[in-house]
Design a protein around this motif. Structure first.
Motif, short mmCIF file in Angstrom:
data_model
loop_
_atom_site.label_atom_id
_atom_site.label_comp_id
_atom_site.label_asym_id
_atom_site.label_seq_id
_atom_site.Cartn_x
_atom_site.Cartn_y
_atom_site.Cartn_z
N THR A 97 -3.58 3.64 -12.12
CA THR A 97 -3.01 3.75 -10.76
C THR A 97 -3.32 2.50 -9.97
OG1 THR A 97 -5.00 4.74 -9.79
CG2 THR A 97 -3.43 6.25 -10.84
N VAL A 98 -2.73 2.43 -8.77
CA VAL A 98 -3.00 1.28 -7.90
C VAL A 98 -4.46 1.28 -7.45
CG1 VAL A 98 -0.63 1.04 -7.08
CG2 VAL A 98 -2.20 2.61 -5.90
N ALA A 134 2.07 -2.22 -9.22
CA ALA A 134 1.16 -2.26 -8.06
C ALA A 134 1.55 -3.33 -7.05
CB ALA A 134 -0.27 -2.49 -8.54
N LEU A 135 1.91 -4.50 -7.51
CA LEU A 135 2.16 -5.62 -6.60
C LEU A 135 3.65 -5.82 -6.31
CD1 LEU A 135 -0.42 -8.25 -7.92
CD2 LEU A 135 -0.68 -6.52 -6.12
N THR A 136 4.37 -4.72 -6.29
CA THR A 136 5.79 -4.79 -5.94
C THR A 136 6.06 -4.23 -4.54
OG1 THR A 136 6.19 -2.64 -7.00
CG2 THR A 136 6.53 -4.63 -8.33
N SER A 137 5.04 -3.71 -3.90
CA SER A 137 5.21 -3.13 -2.56
C SER A 137 4.03 -3.51 -1.69
CB SER A 137 5.35 -1.61 -2.64
OG SER A 137 4.14 -1.03 -3.10
N LEU A 138 4.24 -3.41 -0.38
CA LEU A 138 3.17 -3.73 0.56
C LEU A 138 2.02 -2.74 0.41
CD1 LEU A 138 1.99 -5.23 3.01
CD2 LEU A 138 3.32 -3.68 4.47
N SER A 139 2.33 -1.46 0.35
CA SER A 139 1.28 -0.44 0.25
C SER A 139 0.46 -0.62 -1.01
CB SER A 139 1.90 0.96 0.28
OG SER A 139 2.61 1.17 1.49
N ASP A 166 -0.81 -12.67 -1.35
CA ASP A 166 0.52 -13.27 -1.30
C ASP A 166 1.60 -12.20 -1.14
OD1 ASP A 166 -0.59 -15.75 -1.57
OD2 ASP A 166 -0.25 -15.88 -3.74
N VAL A 167 1.48 -11.13 -1.92
CA VAL A 167 2.49 -10.05 -1.84
C VAL A 167 2.43 -9.36 -0.48
CG1 VAL A 167 3.20 -7.82 -2.79
CG2 VAL A 167 2.55 -9.68 -4.33
N ALA A 168 1.21 -9.04 -0.03
CA ALA A 168 1.06 -8.33 1.24
C ALA A 168 1.57 -9.15 2.41
CB ALA A 168 -0.41 -7.96 1.45
N SER A 169 1.26 -10.44 2.45
CA SER A 169 1.71 -11.28 3.56
C SER A 169 3.23 -11.45 3.54
CB SER A 169 1.02 -12.65 3.49
OG SER A 169 1.32 -13.32 2.28
N SER A 170 3.79 -11.60 2.35
CA SER A 170 5.24 -11.75 2.24
C SER A 170 5.96 -10.47 2.69
CB SER A 170 5.62 -12.09 0.79
OG SER A 170 7.01 -12.11 0.63
N LYS A 171 5.47 -9.33 2.22
CA LYS A 171 6.10 -8.06 2.58
C LYS A 171 5.93 -7.77 4.08
CE LYS A 171 7.34 -6.86 -1.62
NZ LYS A 171 8.77 -6.71 -2.02
#
Length: 581
Positions: A97-98, A134-139, A166-171
């Protein structure tokens, strides 16, 4: 604490029990015990060695001929993650899981369960889950990042932290511009579950991506209100008493460090944050006794830059303790107002204007706010005259068209401090210009027994001048300046006349006493008949002669300064003045 230990023991026993179920189902006796913290796992060497290069090396490098006990207490994630890694070695299904993927990836790295050692190993499986799920969404990215808090520094070495940031800031930037759900700022709540270090990394990355100041501010406000709820969001202070000055308790130290890091993340644009939020931050810094001077100075500069938009309530937030029982140190308020006045002065000088005579609309608005603020804090008995006058004098005289609001504050201060003497009351009133009071305020001042006599006389005499000259109360410009000059001159003359009248009265009383004394002496010691009178000049005669020199009719028919006392013939009939009827 005992409850948590008991809970951990029960979870470990359950984990070992579950492990025993799928291990003993192999019908082959176990030959090694793996120790992870307080948990012991009875396993098979050949199953572990097939997937873990780290355990294989331990077996080969061991000095014992038959290694039966291995300590893996330093494995990332602890017993729960090792159990899943062991299941992977045995081919038992479990869920990634995440929440656990970062720990599993770090454990795989620690145990050297890589694809280089064995195809489709745990490291490859977790990497696939990270990149594909896991790294395809902000949550998902935020949850993974939060789980990395206990996995440092390995999580950074494996770049799990950087990829999540990087993913969180972009989203987050995308959601701020094109919200995908309601409410539009839901993403700020997602970020607020992170620790300040990881949250700061995301904010920095958002700035580098060109995020708007408003977007960054929105995230900072939500994070601050959640992490410092009892200081920022709950204005009652959550039971904080005035006797609690912040102190050096562990909680206050953590809050102080957190606040300083939040201030360091504020966007460079001064007007990007709401004024009331900045005031709440500054009050928290004062309450927590922030050790960093830069923290308080930064907040004061930001508030000063937009002071024209500050309300009285905003300034009061800075001035009182959370329970409202006493005043904070008002130095922050003084520096804020002073900074704004200096900025306005610099602008006026740059524009070749005279700051002493003309003030901007912003400065006039600030003057009204400051006067109303003084009226609110004037009721507190611990407010000294110097602090009251110090704040009032920060505002240029020209910024107040009328002094009615300031007069109200002065009157409230005098009422709240009834034990002031005349000199102290005059000091309080020195901030006032009686000539700038409205007619209603002057009427009130003329009947106000709390004011010193000088202020009352100014108010009354000013009205008399206006009535005598027929000047309208709303007049300004040269007429007002001329009236002011005339008033000051007349007041000076009045004072001089009063002093002269007082001196004359003293002299009159003194002369009267001398006369009485001389009269008694003459009756008791009369010289003998025929004896020459050796008279000595008395004080009365000398004073009379000196006053005679000031006689405006000295050279006329009524000049008596040269007549000797014995040279007047009292028997000579008086010349009478005859009138023609």
């Amino acid at each position: 604490m005992a409850a948590s230990v008991k809970g951990n023991s029960s979870r470990l026993s359950m984990a070992m029990e579950r492990t025993g179920q799928w291990v003993f189902s192999q019908e082959i006796p176990t030959d090694v015990v793996v120790v992870v913290g307080e948990a012991n796992f009875s396993l098979h060497k050949f199953m572990l060695v097939a997937k873990s290069n780290y355990i294989r090396k331990l077996m080969m490098e061991s000095k014992e001929p038959d290694l039966t006990r291995i300590d893996l207490s330093d494995i990332p994630g602890g017993p729960e993650i090792f159990e899943k890694a062991a299941k992977f070695c045995y081919g038992v299904n479990f869920e990634i899981t995440v929440h656990n993927v970062a720990a599993l990836r770090c454990a795989a790295e620690h145990l050297q369960m890589t694809d280089k050692y064995c195809d489709n190993n745990l490291a490859g499986r977790t990497e696939d889950f990270l990149s594909q799920v896991a790294l395809t969404s902000l949550s998902g990215a935020v949850v993974v990042l939060k789980s990395c808090q206990e996995l440092l520094p390995m999580a950074e070495h494996l770049r799990i932290v950087q990829r999540s940031v990087d993913v969180a800031s972009s989203k987050a930037c995308s959601e701020s511009n094109f919200p995908s759900r309601s409410p539009p700022n839901w993403w700020t709540e997602e970020l607020s579950i992170l620790g300040i270090d990881f949250f700061g990394k995301i904010i920095t990355a958002m700035k580098q991506r060109g995020a708007k100041a408003f977007t960054v501010s929105s995230a900072l406000i939500t994070y601050t209100e959640r992490s410092l709820r009892d200081l920022v969001r709950d204005h009652s202070g959550n039971g904080t008493k005035s006797s609690d000055p912040g102190g050096d308790s562990e909680l206050r130290i953590q809050q102080r460090e957190l606040l300083e890091l939040i201030v360091a993340l504020l966007p460079s644009e001064k007007a990007a944050l709401p004024i009331n939020f900045l005031c709440c931050l500054l009050r928290s810094a004062i309450f927590l006794q922030a050790s960093s001077t830069k923290c308080k100075n930064e907040l004061e500069k930001r508030i000063s830059a937009i002071l024209e938009h500050v309300t009285v309530d905003d300034l009061l937030v800075l001035s009182f303790t959370y329970d409202g029982e006493r005043l904070f140190d008002l130095e922050s308020v003084r520096r804020i107002i002073s900074g704004f006045a200096e900025k306005e002065k610099s602008v006026a000088v740059f524009n070749a204007g005279d700051f002493g005579e003309h003030c901007s609309t912003a400065m006039q608005r600030v003057a009204k706010t400051v006067d109303a603020y003084l009226g609110e804090i004037a009721t507190f008995t611990d407010l000294s005259i110097s602090k009251f006058n110090g704040i009032a004098n920060l505002v240029p005289k020209a910024a107040r068209k009328v002094d009615d609001d300031l007069y109200r504050a002065v009157d409230i201060y005098l009422k709240a401090h009834p034990n002031l003497d005349e000199i102290e009351r005059e000091k309080v009133c020195s901030v006032l210009d009686p000539l700038k009071l409205s007619y209603e305020a002057r009427v009130h001042a003329s009947q106000n027994k709390r004011l010193p006599v000088q202020i009352v006389l100014h108010a009354l005499y000013y009205d008399q001048l206006k009535l005598r000259s027929g000047v309208d109360d709303s007049s300004t410009g040269p007429d007002a300046v001329a009236t002011r000059t005339q008033l000051q001159t007349d007041v000076t003359l009045i004072r001089e006349n009063e002093a002269l009248r007082s001196e004359l009265m003293k002299m009159k009383m003194y002369i009267s006493d001398i006369k009485k004394t001389n009269g008694r002496g003459t009756s008791s010691s009369t010289p003998a008949k025929g004896e020459p009178s050796s008279k000595r000049p008395t004080f009365f005669s000398s004073v009379s002669k000196k006053l005679g020199k000031l006689n405006p009719f000295r050279h006329g028919s009524k000049d008596t300064s040269n007549i000797e006392e014995g040279g007047v013939d009292l028997t000579k009939p008086r010349r009478r003045r005859f009138s023609i009827s």
